[in-house]
Design a protein around this motif. Structure first.
Motif, PDB file in Angstrom:
ATOM      1  N   GLN A   1       1.002  -1.049   0.091  1.00  5.04           N
ATOM      2  CA  GLN A   1      -0.033   0.092  -0.047  1.00  5.04           C
ATOM      3  C   GLN A   1       1.103   1.293  -0.109  1.00  5.04           C
ATOM      4  O   GLN A   1       0.454   2.163  -0.658  1.00  5.04           O
ATOM      5  N   ARG A   2       1.901   0.986   0.695  1.00  8.18           N
ATOM      6  CA  ARG A   2       2.764   2.184   0.688  1.00  8.18           C
ATOM      7  C   ARG A   2       3.403   2.571  -0.615  1.00  8.18           C
ATOM      8  O   ARG A   2       3.407   3.746  -1.142  1.00  8.18           O
ATOM      9  N   LEU A   3       3.740   1.748  -1.278  1.00  5.36           N
ATOM     10  CA  LEU A   3       4.248   1.858  -2.653  1.00  5.36           C
ATOM     11  C   LEU A   3       3.281   2.302  -3.721  1.00  5.36           C
ATOM     12  O   LEU A   3       3.459   3.268  -4.592  1.00  5.36           O
ATOM     13  N   LEU A   4       2.086   1.738  -3.412  1.00  2.16           N
ATOM     14  CA  LEU A   4       0.844   2.086  -4.259  1.00  2.16           C
ATOM     15  C   LEU A   4       0.528   3.465  -4.253  1.00  2.16           C
ATOM     16  O   LEU A   4      -0.082   4.117  -5.372  1.00  2.16           O
ATOM     17  N   LEU A   5       0.774   3.967  -3.104  1.00  2.53           N
ATOM     18  CA  LEU A   5       0.328   5.295  -2.620  1.00  2.53           C
ATOM     19  C   LEU A   5       1.230   6.357  -2.838  1.00  2.53           C
ATOM     20  O   LEU A   5       1.403   7.445  -2.566  1.00  2.53           O
ATOM     21  N   SER A   6       2.467   5.676  -3.261  1.00  5.64           N
ATOM     22  CA  SER A   6       3.408   6.884  -3.327  1.00  5.64           C
ATOM     23  C   SER A   6       3.510   7.676  -4.318  1.00  5.64           C
ATOM     24  O   SER A   6       2.762   7.368  -5.378  1.00  5.64           O
TER      25      SER A   6
ATOM     26  N   ASN B   1       6.142   8.469  -6.253  1.00  6.75           N
ATOM     27  CA  ASN B   1       7.143   8.150  -7.022  1.00  6.75           C
ATOM     28  C   ASN B   1       6.472   7.020  -8.160  1.00  6.75           C
ATOM     29  O   ASN B   1       6.102   5.950  -7.718  1.00  6.75           O
ATOM     30  N   ALA B   2       6.286   7.646  -9.355  1.00  3.89           N
ATOM     31  CA  ALA B   2       5.821   6.633 -10.208  1.00  3.89           C
ATOM     32  C   ALA B   2       6.520   5.132 -10.577  1.00  3.89           C
ATOM     33  O   ALA B   2       5.618   4.277 -10.699  1.00  3.89           O
ATOM     34  N   LEU B   3       7.734   5.147 -10.371  1.00  7.17           N
ATOM     35  CA  LEU B   3       8.491   3.988 -10.491  1.00  7.17           C
ATOM     36  C   LEU B   3       8.189   3.187  -9.342  1.00  7.17           C
ATOM     37  O   LEU B   3       8.089   1.733  -9.493  1.00  7.17           O
ATOM     38  N   GLU B   4       7.788   3.372  -8.078  1.00  4.22           N
ATOM     39  CA  GLU B   4       7.496   2.710  -7.176  1.00  4.22           C
ATOM     40  C   GLU B   4       5.980   2.119  -7.352  1.00  4.22           C
ATOM     41  O   GLU B   4       5.731   0.730  -6.794  1.00  4.22           O
ATOM     42  N   ASN B   5       5.036   2.894  -7.776  1.00  6.01           N
ATOM     43  CA  ASN B   5       3.911   2.491  -8.251  1.00  6.01           C
ATOM     44  C   ASN B   5       3.985   1.526  -9.321  1.00  6.01           C
ATOM     45  O   ASN B   5       3.201   0.326  -9.115  1.00  6.01           O
ATOM     46  N   GLN B   6       4.714   1.523 -10.175  1.00  4.89           N
ATOM     47  CA  GLN B   6       4.846   0.437 -11.261  1.00  4.89           C
ATOM     48  C   GLN B   6       5.405  -0.743 -10.573  1.00  4.89           C
ATOM     49  O   GLN B   6       4.951  -1.767 -10.960  1.00  4.89           O
ATOM     50  N   ALA B   7       6.539  -0.570  -9.862  1.00  4.88           N
ATOM     51  CA  ALA B   7       6.934  -1.931  -9.258  1.00  4.88           C
ATOM     52  C   ALA B   7       5.981  -2.617  -8.371  1.00  4.88           C
ATOM     53  O   ALA B   7       6.187  -3.889  -8.340  1.00  4.88           O
ATOM     54  N   ALA B   8       5.372  -2.027  -7.594  1.00  3.37           N
ATOM     55  CA  ALA B   8       4.189  -2.595  -6.868  1.00  3.37           C
ATOM     56  C   ALA B   8       3.231  -3.306  -7.597  1.00  3.37           C
ATOM     57  O   ALA B   8       2.771  -4.452  -7.539  1.00  3.37           O
TER      58      ALA B   8
END
Length: 246
Positions: free
Chosen positions: A189-194, A196-203
């Motif tokens: 959830q932390r990554l998805l709400l980040s 940072n677009a790359l963190e969203n993509q990685a999640a």
């Protein structure tokens, strides 16, 4: 003496050259090799010997007296040399080096670790690449050697970084997808709400690679039906390239 005779200029390869290299030795990628490195490798391949032990003894003498450029050539050449099963300890020593160029020679664009290192040494290589901000997408066979122990170590490291108010490369989530559980919900959830677009993509990619029910639940929460039906326009490769160059 190789640099005196052939120079140190980078070699130029076409896409066809690199495909041919891979066909000769799967994973072999001399994309960043230099002329002296290639010359030294040719000498290693033609070194006269009567037995595996004699060849290894010659290699040991070269490693013990090598300068930085020679070490790079030696480690990068490991997947091409005869008796590959006898070089495992030497490769593991290369993983422990403090010299970045030497570490890159064994860890990046090199199929030897994937093919021969035991799991503990392989995990150490990946962890060190993360610690030293080396590009994970250049590690050959990264997906094929994902394992639960490595995923847990990387998750622990991510928690340490976050607790210290620091970030880490989104590439680490490439190694966690198959091992996600309900316990990982807060992290994802932390990554998805980040922001940072790359963190969203990685999640998104990590969740898409998981068979855990929590993965589908989280994806459905953060993707509309229309978005979920669209093919992703990003890959682990694109995430790694963007993360490493940014």
């Amino acid at each position: 003496m190789a640099p005196r005779f052939v120079g140190k200029q980078p070699l130029s390869f076409t896409a066809e050259h690199l495909r041919e290299a891979h066909s000769i030795r799967p994973g072999f990628n001399p994309q960043v090799w230099t002329a002296d490195q290639a010359a030294r490798t040719l000498l290693l391949l033609h070194a006269p010997h009567q037995s595996p032990s004699e060849y290894i003894a010659k290699l040991d003498r070269l490693f013990s007296t090598a300068d930085l450029g020679e070490l790079v050539a030696l480690y990068a050449a490991l997947p091409l040399l005869p008796y590959p099963e006898l070089h495992v300890q030497r490769a593991a020593e290369g993983v422990r080096t403090t010299m970045t160029s030497v570490f890159d020679a064994i860890a990046l664009r090199n199929p030897y670790p994937h093919d021969y290192l035991p799991e503990e040494a392989w995990n150490q290589l990946v962890l060190k690449a993360v610690f030293n901000a080396r590009p994970l997408h250049q590690i050959y066979g990264l997906d094929q050697r994902r394992n639960a122990s490595l995923a847990q170590m990387l998750l622990d490291y991510a928690h340490e970084r976050w607790a210290a108010g620091r970030t880490l490369t989104p590439e680490v989530w490439r190694l966690m997808g198959p091992y996600l559980t309900a316990d990982h919900r807060p992290d994802l959830q932390r990554l998805l709400l980040s922001n940072n677009a790359l963190e969203n993509q990685a999640a998104f990619l990590a969740l898409s690679e998981s068979n855990n029910p929590i993965a589908k639940e989280l994806l459905s929460q953060f993707l509309t039906g229309e978005q979920a039906s669209q093919p992703a326009f990003f890959t682990w490769q694109s995430i790694g390239e963007s993360a490493y160059t940014s």
